[in-house]
Design a protein around this motif. Sequence first.
Motif, short mmCIF file in Angstrom:
data_model
loop_
_atom_site.label_atom_id
_atom_site.label_comp_id
_atom_site.label_asym_id
_atom_site.label_seq_id
_atom_site.Cartn_x
_atom_site.Cartn_y
_atom_site.Cartn_z
N THR A 92 45.06 44.99 35.15
CA THR A 92 43.59 44.94 35.28
C THR A 92 42.89 45.43 34.02
O THR A 92 41.87 44.88 33.60
CB THR A 92 43.16 45.79 36.48
N THR A 99 42.58 42.35 42.18
CA THR A 99 41.86 43.46 42.82
C THR A 99 42.04 43.44 44.33
O THR A 99 42.21 44.48 44.97
CB THR A 99 40.38 43.37 42.47
N HIS A 159 41.66 38.09 38.11
CA HIS A 159 41.33 39.50 38.27
C HIS A 159 40.86 39.81 39.69
O HIS A 159 41.23 40.84 40.28
CB HIS A 159 40.24 39.87 37.26
N LYS A 219 40.38 43.30 31.86
CA LYS A 219 39.03 43.78 31.52
C LYS A 219 38.79 43.70 30.02
O LYS A 219 37.70 43.33 29.57
CB LYS A 219 38.87 45.21 32.00
#
Length: 452
Positions: free
Chosen positions: A397, A320, A316, A401
């Motif tokens: 993403t 990002t 992740h 999450k």
Amino acid sequence: MTENTFPVYSADAVVNFYRTEVLTGQEAKHFTKSDLTPVPKPEAVQTLYMRVLHLLYRFRPECHSMVPLLENIQNPVYHEGATAIMSVCMRMQQFLPMCLVYDFSLNDLLAPKKQKTLTILSAIMNFLHFRKQRMTIILEKQAKYRADMDRLQVYVKGSSEAMRKIKALTTIPPEQQAEADELAAALSELQVATTHESHEVNAIKESIAEWKTRIAEKTQKLAQLKVDVSNLKEEIGKLKSQIVESPEELKSQMEKMRENVKIIKNSMEETDERLVELQNLVQSVAHAEAEIQQMYNLLQDLESSMNNTKQRQDEHQELTAQYEKKQKELKNLIAEEGQLKRALGRKQDKESKVNMRRQKTRETKEQYVQQVLGDCNQIHQKREEIADKIQEISRETQQLKAKIQSLRDVCSKETEKAQAVYDTLSSSLDELHRRIDMDTMDLMQGLTKMAT
């Protein structure tokens, strides 16, 4: 000479020392033993003293002949010859008490004597040797202090990074605090249940061991009774063959034997019941062990899932970073698009103005505008492609999450590890500060001793 606290060297030793340590260049070549013995030359002695002052205080020899700028002095040219001698005399009178020589006078510069000059030069040699030793010690302490300071900076930087990591690990986001509390409560309940089950299993194992010992004792007793019964039967057969018994005695013996058989049967039934109970207990223990193994497998699955979540977190973070890069590229493309639009507007204005003048320039401008429009279309296409990629990254993403939110037990373990690292670092830093303070105190004491 006997009252001196330093050794008085010979003329050869003094000449060799001053030629190698104090004098340089042509002065060292021309300085010989004849300058000191049998009668010292004032010029050589004066140059020696000037070079010593220059070595110790950085006071150049030409500075001795400079006349001070006073208002009431008349004819300063007349004072230049005596100024150098007086300056050297004053500086040497201030310096020689540090070498334990207190009777220096102007006569030692203008008409020096052999023994007095050798004594003064030996005192200066002793002082220079002491100065050299102290300088080496101070340089070693300075190097050690610099190394300690560099190490301290590294430790401070490491401690700050560790504090930052600890803060990042200990701070739980508010939207995940409830889930973390639920997971912590579930984990505590699971630990309590496992401890309770382990206590019960231990108690059952102890009872099984006791029952096994009892069964072994009962089996031994049964075997002994069987052996006794077989012995009694053999004795009865022998007695029957030897003695003709009365019917009353036979009846009493038969009743006794029947009672013994009933007692043995009852004991056998009791042992069978105990055996059945023990078998049930063994089955319950096996069932409890299976449940504990299942819980252990669940804990292993939970640990593997935690490792997977950690990998997901790393992925992740990488996603990002890529997303931020794409956003920066998108911003650059938008800025380029705005610049192109503004350039297009300017070009269109110029084209409208020049259209009235020349038809050829209009055609060239139209071609340029078409090229710019083609570039704009390409930029729009790139923008759409980047927007699609950004949407895909945002979906990934969101999925990450959703997966990350289900696992938060890693925080507690990492916080414990970080706390342990922080404790070790803090203890090492305290020890380092204590050592640095001790070294600085020793250095200050040495400096104060040198200054005194």
